[in-house]
Design a protein around this motif. Structure first.
Motif, short mmCIF file in Angstrom:
data_model
loop_
_atom_site.label_atom_id
_atom_site.label_comp_id
_atom_site.label_asym_id
_atom_site.label_seq_id
_atom_site.Cartn_x
_atom_site.Cartn_y
_atom_site.Cartn_z
N LYS A 19 7.35 17.47 -18.63
CA LYS A 19 7.99 16.58 -19.07
C LYS A 19 8.43 15.51 -18.07
CE LYS A 19 8.86 18.34 -23.86
NZ LYS A 19 7.57 18.46 -23.66
N LEU A 20 7.25 15.10 -17.24
CA LEU A 20 7.37 14.18 -16.34
C LEU A 20 5.95 13.69 -15.86
CD1 LEU A 20 10.52 15.00 -13.75
CD2 LEU A 20 9.97 13.23 -15.78
N CYS A 21 5.88 12.68 -15.72
CA CYS A 21 3.98 12.44 -14.87
C CYS A 21 4.00 12.85 -13.71
CB CYS A 21 3.71 11.02 -14.99
SG CYS A 21 4.91 9.91 -13.34
N PRO A 22 3.16 13.58 -13.08
CA PRO A 22 3.12 14.04 -11.84
C PRO A 22 3.45 13.36 -10.36
CG PRO A 22 0.60 14.03 -12.78
CD PRO A 22 1.82 12.91 -13.64
N ASP A 23 3.21 11.91 -11.29
CA ASP A 23 4.34 11.67 -9.64
C ASP A 23 6.36 11.34 -9.60
OD1 ASP A 23 2.23 10.48 -8.55
OD2 ASP A 23 2.39 8.09 -9.66
N CYS A 24 6.12 11.55 -10.87
CA CYS A 24 7.98 12.12 -11.33
C CYS A 24 8.24 13.08 -10.28
CB CYS A 24 8.55 11.32 -12.95
SG CYS A 24 8.27 9.31 -12.40
N TYR A 25 7.55 14.33 -11.03
CA TYR A 25 7.73 15.58 -11.06
C TYR A 25 7.64 15.85 -9.41
CZ TYR A 25 7.40 20.70 -11.24
OH TYR A 25 6.80 22.00 -11.66
N ARG A 26 6.71 15.15 -9.19
CA ARG A 26 7.08 15.51 -7.53
C ARG A 26 8.10 15.20 -7.15
NH1 ARG A 26 2.56 13.07 -5.36
NH2 ARG A 26 1.62 13.90 -6.98
N LEU A 27 8.37 13.93 -7.45
CA LEU A 27 9.96 13.57 -6.82
C LEU A 27 11.21 14.73 -6.95
CD1 LEU A 27 10.36 11.08 -4.89
CD2 LEU A 27 11.36 9.76 -7.25
N GLU A 28 10.79 14.81 -8.26
CA GLU A 28 11.74 16.21 -9.10
C GLU A 28 11.87 17.01 -7.84
OE1 GLU A 28 13.09 16.16 -13.20
OE2 GLU A 28 12.18 17.58 -13.13
N GLU A 29 10.64 17.51 -7.98
CA GLU A 29 10.52 18.83 -6.70
C GLU A 29 11.21 18.27 -5.29
OE1 GLU A 29 6.71 21.01 -6.89
OE2 GLU A 29 8.47 21.68 -8.47
N GLU A 30 10.98 17.00 -4.67
CA GLU A 30 11.70 16.78 -3.60
C GLU A 30 12.86 17.42 -4.02
OE1 GLU A 30 9.35 13.03 -2.42
OE2 GLU A 30 7.34 14.07 -1.72
N ASN A 31 13.45 15.97 -4.66
CA ASN A 31 14.57 15.82 -4.43
C ASN A 31 15.30 17.35 -4.97
OD1 ASN A 31 14.99 12.88 -4.77
ND2 ASN A 31 14.31 12.64 -6.75
N GLU A 32 14.79 18.10 -6.02
CA GLU A 32 15.28 19.41 -5.63
C GLU A 32 15.45 20.33 -4.92
OE1 GLU A 32 13.65 21.63 -9.18
OE2 GLU A 32 14.31 20.58 -10.69
N GLU A 33 14.42 19.71 -3.81
CA GLU A 33 14.96 20.77 -2.51
C GLU A 33 15.89 20.47 -1.57
OE1 GLU A 33 14.09 23.95 0.15
OE2 GLU A 33 12.99 23.48 -2.02
N LYS A 34 15.87 19.28 -2.12
CA LYS A 34 16.78 18.63 -0.82
C LYS A 34 18.32 19.45 -1.48
CE LYS A 34 15.04 14.21 -0.16
NZ LYS A 34 15.56 12.74 -1.03
N VAL A 35 18.29 18.87 -2.51
CA VAL A 35 20.08 19.39 -3.22
C VAL A 35 19.88 21.09 -2.94
CG1 VAL A 35 21.68 19.78 -5.14
CG2 VAL A 35 19.96 18.06 -4.93
N ALA A 36 19.14 21.85 -3.19
CA ALA A 36 18.87 22.93 -2.81
C ALA A 36 19.34 23.22 -1.76
CB ALA A 36 17.78 23.77 -3.26
N LYS A 37 19.30 22.42 -0.75
CA LYS A 37 18.81 22.54 1.12
C LYS A 37 20.65 22.59 1.15
CE LYS A 37 15.18 21.54 3.77
NZ LYS A 37 13.98 20.92 3.63
N TYR A 38 20.96 21.31 0.77
CA TYR A 38 22.55 21.24 0.62
C TYR A 38 23.58 22.37 0.31
CZ TYR A 38 26.79 19.12 0.40
OH TYR A 38 28.14 17.66 0.69
N LEU A 39 22.86 22.86 -0.68
CA LEU A 39 24.33 23.76 -1.81
C LEU A 39 23.76 24.58 -0.46
CD1 LEU A 39 23.09 22.67 -5.14
CD2 LEU A 39 26.01 22.90 -3.75
N ARG A 40 22.28 25.63 -0.01
CA ARG A 40 22.74 26.23 1.12
C ARG A 40 23.91 26.56 2.16
NH1 ARG A 40 16.96 26.67 -0.31
NH2 ARG A 40 16.85 25.32 1.38
#
Ligand SMILES: [Zn+2]
Ligand SMILES: [Zn+2]
Length: 132
Positions: A19-40
């Motif tokens: 439910k996001l355009c490809p650009d925003c989806y990619r951005l969201e994945e990047e953001n999720e990766e950042k957050v996941a890394k921080y939480l590790r």
């Protein structure tokens, strides 16, 4: 599959499960990766802390939590949907959860109302004056 406006940037895109355009989806994945890394590294953090450290918008972090992306023995505090108190799981805090349950309970039968006291006109007024 049809066209829809991306809820993030408003661009027209071909509908997809994200439910996001490809650009925003990619951005969201990047953001999720950042957050996941921080939480590790930081297993317990509040949303503002994660935002400070990663630069990811609090809104997106909250979305990750709601989507169940943050799992394991990681504890992230986020506000109760009802009262805003910080909680670690579910959508609302324990108290709000209990309140909702009580509202749903079928056994909250309405007690019969006591009959209205019959009051002669003017009586109440006199009583109040007399007492003074
Ligand atoms: Zn977009
Ligand atoms: Zn609450």
């Amino acid at each position: 599959m049809g066209l829809a406006n991306c809820p993030e940037c408003g661009k027209l895109y071909v509908e997809n499960p994200a439910k996001l355009c490809p650009d925003c989806y990619r951005l969201e994945e990047e953001n999720e990766e950042k957050v996941a890394k921080y939480l590790r590294v930081n297993r317990r953090a509040s949303i503002p802390e994660i935002h400070e450290a990663t630069g990811v918008a609090e809104k997106i972090i909250l979305k990750m939590i709601k989507k169940g992306r943050i799992t394991g023995d990681i504890q992230v505090e986020y506000p109760c949907e009802s009262c805003g108190r910080p909680i670690l799981e579910g959508r609302v805090c324990l108290e709000c959860g209990r309140r909702v349950l009580e509202q749903v309970k079928p056994e909250t039968k309405l007690a019969p109302k006591p009959p209205e006291p019959v009051r002669r006109p003017g009586e109440g007024l006199h009583m109040r004056i007399d007492r003074r």
